[in-house]
Design an enzyme around this catalytic site. Structure first.
Site, PDB file in Angstrom:
ATOM      1  N   ASP A 133       0.852  -1.185   0.000  1.00  0.00           N
ATOM      2  CA  ASP A 133       0.000   0.000   0.000  1.00  0.00           C
ATOM      3  C   ASP A 133       0.891   1.239   0.000  1.00  0.00           C
ATOM      4  O   ASP A 133       1.782   1.370   0.842  1.00  0.00           O
ATOM      5  CB  ASP A 133      -0.882  -0.024   1.250  1.00  0.00           C
ATOM      6  N   TYR A 135       1.118   5.664  -0.421  1.00  0.00           N
ATOM      7  CA  TYR A 135       0.622   6.808   0.360  1.00  0.00           C
ATOM      8  C   TYR A 135       0.917   8.025  -0.503  1.00  0.00           C
ATOM      9  O   TYR A 135       1.634   8.920  -0.109  1.00  0.00           O
ATOM     10  CB  TYR A 135       1.425   6.800   1.671  1.00  0.00           C
ATOM     11  N   HIS A 140      -3.957  13.998   0.645  1.00  0.00           N
ATOM     12  CA  HIS A 140      -4.204  13.093   1.778  1.00  0.00           C
ATOM     13  C   HIS A 140      -3.069  13.166   2.804  1.00  0.00           C
ATOM     14  O   HIS A 140      -3.310  13.324   4.008  1.00  0.00           O
ATOM     15  CB  HIS A 140      -4.365  11.652   1.285  1.00  0.00           C
ATOM     16  N   GLU A 206     -10.865   3.780   3.101  1.00  0.00           N
ATOM     17  CA  GLU A 206      -9.918   4.611   2.367  1.00  0.00           C
ATOM     18  C   GLU A 206     -10.162   4.356   0.887  1.00  0.00           C
ATOM     19  O   GLU A 206     -10.099   3.211   0.418  1.00  0.00           O
ATOM     20  CB  GLU A 206      -8.461   4.305   2.760  1.00  0.00           C
ATOM     21  N   GLU A 208      -9.141   4.036  -2.598  1.00  0.00           N
ATOM     22  CA  GLU A 208      -7.878   3.805  -3.291  1.00  0.00           C
ATOM     23  C   GLU A 208      -8.127   3.102  -4.625  1.00  0.00           C
ATOM     24  O   GLU A 208      -9.201   2.561  -4.868  1.00  0.00           O
ATOM     25  CB  GLU A 208      -6.930   2.931  -2.433  1.00  0.00           C
ATOM     26  N   ASP A 240      -9.334   0.303   1.401  1.00  0.00           N
ATOM     27  CA  ASP A 240      -8.377  -0.068   2.448  1.00  0.00           C
ATOM     28  C   ASP A 240      -9.016   0.248   3.802  1.00  0.00           C
ATOM     29  O   ASP A 240      -8.697   1.260   4.434  1.00  0.00           O
ATOM     30  CB  ASP A 240      -7.091   0.735   2.217  1.00  0.00           C
ATOM     31  N   LYS A 260      -5.264  -2.364   9.875  1.00  0.00           N
ATOM     32  CA  LYS A 260      -5.555  -2.535   8.449  1.00  0.00           C
ATOM     33  C   LYS A 260      -5.832  -3.989   8.072  1.00  0.00           C
ATOM     34  O   LYS A 260      -6.586  -4.244   7.131  1.00  0.00           O
ATOM     35  CB  LYS A 260      -4.338  -2.081   7.625  1.00  0.00           C
TER      36      LYS A 260
END
Lengths: 424, 424
Positions: A133, A135, A140, A206, A208, A240, A260
């Site tokens: 994952d 970022y 964000h 989240e 994504e 997520d 998570k």
């Protein structure tokens, strides 16, 4: 661009104007057939069984071993390589375009090959090896930095130099429609001197987008900006799910873990990178600072894909809480994959990389409730008069995504997940 | 305790007194046979082919499908379940004990079944699904905290309340003997205002022990302290190679990524939890603070296993730089697995969990060069007059591990890896 992308093509199958699956899309997925599985695509609302197509000779000349098309996962199909899977996409385009009568006029074959999408169970399309994952949305990362660190220095020093990422849990990635049980875990209440154990109180989504690796590398080998797209098979929507209270207490110093790993949800259709070519869009300028040479981006590598998130209470009216866009990414997929392998880390077919939460510049485009409700200080009003700071039990979160150009809409369908109460 | 553990048992195969593999061990591994693979065990220096044993009737009554014993990985064998795999261990113990003549007297079968360990290639024993790395040695966490944070408050607030862990990269776990190429990556030199790219300068080992999950769970299900051992098939030595300079720059806020994912190395034999039963030892008191009830430990769940690390320069004499012990763990494997799944995260057969660096209380027992050289301030003198702060190109790092009790030594063999120079 492939001729399968021609915006003038129409199919002899019915495709409503708001369908995500015109003949220009041809994504790949898996559905359950008896005790087995079938590799499939979709046009309009008809799921197309690729095993039956091949068995009946419609893939003549493509030389595809039919055992690949009755696998539980797409991995073996993807492993055939883009050259071959793109030919499959083009063949399907030829068979279903309005001027081709071969299959259209064969009722027996049509019956064996087509199923209305409501009549089949779409299953997890990929056996995910490793999952990473990232970022990579600047808005964000800035929002999170403002909330939890210094509003004046919201981005950490490394953020503009590399696509920050971490390894996630592959085993708990599930397909859209799978219920998600609210996780339990340790939390440290504000002002308390010891942690408590119980159901997560701050459950979040989240927004994504994930990509599926389509070509493996060996340990010690690195992908570079010029060949990265060869290693990307296609994209899915990715939720997520995040337990903010569990995450906050556990994540120092080694990153997210149980906050998570209880679940991530993906949409069932993998939309190929080739199908998304019309939506390629400008990448953001990266010159303050310039990335190191191995990450230098000199092409349009973002994608203009509208992304929406709805919260739907049980038996209630839903509300769109986020309208974002995949084009908001600061670091693109090629930079992510190049960085990921610059140390020699190997990737395999079926590995999944997710973008990280994709937030736009305004509140309405923030990709998580953490940001939308600004840590719970600005609740969202729902149509039934209730409010949401985070996600309630029995709420369903639905993410949709699509691009539109020249009258053609290419979409992902949706990834949805309903939150069940924590186990007793 | 299984009768296969009886310390009085001797084998008709020769077992030297310093061998890690007496008849009481019977670990499981995989070796290459022609174009295929074989599930195997080892006694003394003889590798035993389980496929051939079964084919020739020596597993009569155990009802094992022989295709499982020619798999590339142990996963299918482990999936048979402990009840069955423990019966295999006991049957092998029976066949090879000094009083059993059946196989010993059959030269043809012996030739087909036995190979000297030097004559076969031991391959990666497990197809690792998900890999998790913990951080469960108090001395290690304290050392790192003293070096990089506050010496007076070395442990972070969550550390004594939960076994801190993170998801690692499964694809780059390799078997002992695999060369490791020095990774390249971004580093932020001290005092610089922008990062540089190049070969890692601070390459380190981490002395760890890994365990292999032997029984799966479904998403939403949690393992607890009472049944956790049922889910642990066996253990390996684990070298969590670490690029300290890459890690330091990248790891905030989401944890280790490229600083670890270039490679981890494991020993080729999985030593079963049952074989290690004699070395079960006291777990540390956990009462300041007491863990939350789901993590409460009320049994001896540590293991007294000596662990050693040697650095061996090319063509030079090696030096033992660390003598530690698996008993130094603060959080035990059952606590790790219970915590890992308390949020409903599912585990699969072949998942791997590593302990984190296992440091003891003194410098000689520290499990990484970071600690041994105290961030490079106290170099280690090598027999050839050179010094080591971290690992040099062409150095080989060798980790060994064994327990000893009642005259029986149960060991892991070794995990070794040679560092090759970074690619041009």
């Amino acid at each position: 661009m492939s001729k399968a992308n021609n915006p003038k093509l129409k199919s002899w199958l019915t495709v409503e104007s708001d369908s995500d699956f015109p003949i220009q899309n041809i994504p790949f997925g898996i559905f359950r057939k008896g005790k087995g599985f079938r590799v499939a695509t979709i046009i309009g609302d008809q799921v197309i069984d690729l095993f039956e197509l091949n068995k009946r000779g419609y893939f003549a000349g493509l030389n595809i071993d039919n055992s690949v098309l009755k696998s539980e996962f797409l991995n073996d199909f993807i492993s055939l390589g883009k050259k071959k899977t793109n030919k499959v996409r083009e063949r399907i385009s030829d068979l279903f375009k309005s001027t081709t009568r071969k299959l259209k006029s064969n009722e027996k074959d049509r019956k064996a090959i087509l199923s209305p999408v409501g009549k089949v169970e779409l299953t997890m399309p990929i056996k995910v090896g490793d999952y990473t994952d990232f970022y990579s949305s600047r808005d964000h990362a800035t929002n999170v930095g403002k909330m939890f660190r210094d509003p004046e220095n919201a981005l950490l020093p490394n953020w503009l130099h590399l696509p920050v990422g971490y390894h996630g849990r592959a085993s708990s990635i599930v397909v859209s429609g799978t219920d998600i049980t609210r996780p339990k875990g340790q939390q440290m209440p504000v002002g308390a001197d010891k942690p408590v154990f119980g159901p997560c109180k701050l459950l979040d989504f989240e927004l994504e987008v994930g990509f599926v690796v389509g070509k493996k590398t060996e340990l010690g080998e690195s992908i570079n900006m010029d060949n990265a797209e060869e290693h990307i098979f296609g994209l899915t929507l990715f939720n997520d799910w995040s337990a903010r209270d569990i995450q906050k207490w556990e994540y120092v110093p080694l990153g997210p873990f149980l906050g998570k790993s209880f679940a991530s949800s993906i949409s069932p259709w993998i939309v190929t990178l080739e199908a998304l070519e019309p939506f390629r869009s400008k990448s953001p300028k990266q010159n303050k600072p310039k990335p190191l040479p191995y990450l230098k981006n000199d092409r349009d590598r973002n994608y203009d894909i509208n992304l929406l998130v709805d919260i739907v209470p049980e038996n209630g009216e839903g509300k769109t809480v986020c309208e974002s866009n995949f084009k908001y990414m600061y670091w693109n997929m090629c930079q992510q994959l190049t960085h990921h392998t610059v140390n020699g880390c190997n990737v395999n077919v079926g590995d999944m990389c997710a973008s990280g939460t994709i937030s736009g510049p305004k509140r309405g485009s923030f990709g998580s409730m953490l940001e939308i409700s600004w840590k719970g200080t600005m609740p969202v009003d729902m149509p039934d008069g209730s409010q949401r700071k985070f996600i309630n039990d029995n709420d369903t979160v639905v993410i949709r995504g699509f691009g539109e150009k020249d009258g053609v809409r290419i979409g992902f369908g949706e990834v949805s997940g309903k939150i069940l109460p924590a186990k007793k």
